[in-house]
Design a protein around this motif. Structure first.
Motif, PDB file in Angstrom:
ATOM      1  N   VAL A 216       5.760 -23.053  -8.914  1.00 13.74           N
ATOM      2  CA  VAL A 216       3.885 -23.861  -8.004  1.00 13.74           C
ATOM      3  C   VAL A 216       3.211 -22.546  -8.621  1.00 13.74           C
ATOM      4  CG1 VAL A 216       3.320 -24.451  -6.711  1.00 13.74           C
ATOM      5  CG2 VAL A 216       5.644 -25.224  -6.628  1.00 13.74           C
ATOM      6  N   VAL A 217       2.600 -23.086  -8.815  1.00 10.20           N
ATOM      7  CA  VAL A 217       1.330 -21.692  -8.849  1.00 10.20           C
ATOM      8  C   VAL A 217      -0.408 -22.767  -8.533  1.00 10.20           C
ATOM      9  CG1 VAL A 217       1.398 -21.077 -11.236  1.00 10.20           C
ATOM     10  CG2 VAL A 217       0.405 -23.096 -11.607  1.00 10.20           C
ATOM     11  N   TYR A 218      -0.628 -21.554  -8.067  1.00 11.20           N
ATOM     12  CA  TYR A 218      -1.935 -22.191  -6.567  1.00 11.20           C
ATOM     13  C   TYR A 218      -3.297 -20.719  -7.250  1.00 11.20           C
ATOM     14  CZ  TYR A 218      -5.162 -21.990  -3.225  1.00 11.20           C
ATOM     15  OH  TYR A 218      -6.644 -21.286  -2.614  1.00 11.20           O
ATOM     16  N   SER A 219      -3.017 -19.574  -7.205  1.00 11.55           N
ATOM     17  CA  SER A 219      -4.052 -18.670  -7.606  1.00 11.55           C
ATOM     18  C   SER A 219      -3.320 -18.506  -9.212  1.00 11.55           C
ATOM     19  CB  SER A 219      -4.654 -17.869  -6.886  1.00 11.55           C
ATOM     20  OG  SER A 219      -2.550 -16.783  -7.212  1.00 11.55           O
ATOM     21  N   GLY A 220      -2.157 -17.913  -9.530  1.00  8.72           N
ATOM     22  CA  GLY A 220      -1.780 -18.026 -11.363  1.00  8.72           C
ATOM     23  C   GLY A 220      -1.777 -16.774 -10.691  1.00  8.72           C
ATOM     24  N   LYS A 221      -1.795 -16.175  -9.809  1.00  4.43           N
ATOM     25  CA  LYS A 221      -1.472 -14.524 -10.103  1.00  4.43           C
ATOM     26  C   LYS A 221      -0.234 -13.919 -10.569  1.00  4.43           C
ATOM     27  CE  LYS A 221      -5.157 -12.968  -6.852  1.00  4.43           C
ATOM     28  NZ  LYS A 221      -5.500 -12.272  -5.714  1.00  4.43           N
ATOM     29  N   THR A 222       0.750 -14.728  -9.743  1.00  2.00           N
ATOM     30  CA  THR A 222       1.959 -14.394 -10.277  1.00  2.00           C
ATOM     31  C   THR A 222       2.869 -14.380 -11.337  1.00  2.00           C
ATOM     32  OG1 THR A 222       2.900 -14.513  -7.416  1.00  2.00           O
ATOM     33  CG2 THR A 222       4.610 -14.672  -8.697  1.00  2.00           C
ATOM     34  N   LEU A 223       1.987 -15.212 -11.676  1.00  2.00           N
ATOM     35  CA  LEU A 223       2.500 -15.952 -12.966  1.00  2.00           C
ATOM     36  C   LEU A 223       2.302 -15.026 -14.488  1.00  2.00           C
ATOM     37  CD1 LEU A 223       3.706 -17.684 -15.049  1.00  2.00           C
ATOM     38  CD2 LEU A 223       2.842 -19.713 -14.933  1.00  2.00           C
ATOM     39  N   GLU A 224       0.555 -14.623 -14.566  1.00  2.17           N
ATOM     40  CA  GLU A 224      -0.024 -13.600 -15.045  1.00  2.17           C
ATOM     41  C   GLU A 224       0.992 -12.348 -14.501  1.00  2.17           C
ATOM     42  OE1 GLU A 224      -4.580 -12.589 -15.809  1.00  2.17           O
ATOM     43  OE2 GLU A 224      -4.035 -12.479 -13.747  1.00  2.17           O
TER      44      GLU A 224
END
Length: 269
Positions: A216-224
């Motif tokens: 799950v992505v919300y802010s996208g910080k972790t995936l980035e």
């Protein structure tokens, strides 16, 4: 009884040009040997069995163009689809099934205050269908490693690992072991909340072509942050799949990475 049988699948009608292009890709990848052809034929039979609880034979006829009597034998397993039928079955199903609607329906069915994919994807039939759809999309791509950014995607990653014969590498969170070298990066989640991500250096190299799976992505910080670590390894990032996007805050941050999000759920849920 599996909760999968209670789900309603939404179907769209693909363009014939899309179907033909998809068929050509499957023939190119799986038409070289008897073993490859048989693998695709069995996969088509499996997909039909997976979606049949949610569709009538009339629905399957309209979806595939094959007679209901033939589809019935395929679903029951008394006959395996021919290679020609298999390519068209898989192409049409892959292009037609609305995975976004399915995932949103599963989220609403959970009636949980948080979105936890371990709960949403607890039914193995759903996880298997998602893994097949992702595999078919990437069937003509070389994948040597599958990067799982969270434990929630491990069931799907495991199934894809078998299809691609590619090992899984799990991104560790706030946990490292002495004697092992890592790529690491810290993610600020709040003024006093910092999460550190670790990726084993010896498990991903410049020779690898990787598929990244995120939950799950919300802010996208972790995936980035994960993608930045992979760039340090100089591995080729073949594709990035996210099972669920929450709201729209992540869109601008992840836009440069051409991320494929299977479903977008309003944050209010």
């Amino acid at each position: 009884m599996s909760s999968w049988s209670k789900r309603v699948l939404v179907i769209r009608k693909p363009l014939e040009r899309e179907v033909e292009e998809f068929v050509e890709k499957l023939v190119r990848v799986h038409g070289k040997s008897k073993a490859d052809k048989m693998k695709l034929r069995l996969l088509a039979s499996e997909v039909l069995r997976l979606i049949k609880p949610s569709l009538s034979y009339r629905d399957l006829y309209e979806l595939t163009g094959l007679p209901e009597s033939v589809l019935c034998r395929y679903v029951r397993g008394s006959v395996i689809p021919s290679f020609e039928h298999a390519t068209r079955i898989l192409a049409r199903i892959s292009l037609s099934v609305d995975l976004g609607h399915l995932l949103r329906d599963l989220v609403e069915h959970e009636k949980s205050p948080i979105i936890d994919l371990l709960r949403v994807l607890k039914d193995p039939y759903v996880a298997r269908l998602l893994s097949i759809m992702i595999y078919l999309d990437l069937a003509d791509r070389k994948i040597t490693k599958i990067i799982a950014t969270a434990e929630a995607v491990l069931p799907i990653a495991t199934m894809l690992s078998i299809e691609f014969s590619a090992p899984i590498v799990l991104v560790k969170r706030n946990k490292s072991y002495p004697g092992i070298q890592y790529y690491s990066i810290s993610v600020m989640r709040g003024p006093r909340d910092v999460e550190t991500l670790y990726l084993d250096r010896d498990l991903v190299t410049r020779k690898d072509s990787v598929l990244v799976l995120s939950d799950v992505v919300y802010s996208g910080k972790t995936l980035e942050a994960v993608l930045h670590m992979l760039m340090k390894s100089k591995a080729e990032i073949v594709d990035v799949y996210v099972i669920m996007g929450l709201g729209s805050n992540w869109m601008e941050r992840l836009k440069p990475y051409n991320v494929k999000v299977l479903s977008i759920v309003p944050f209010e849920i």
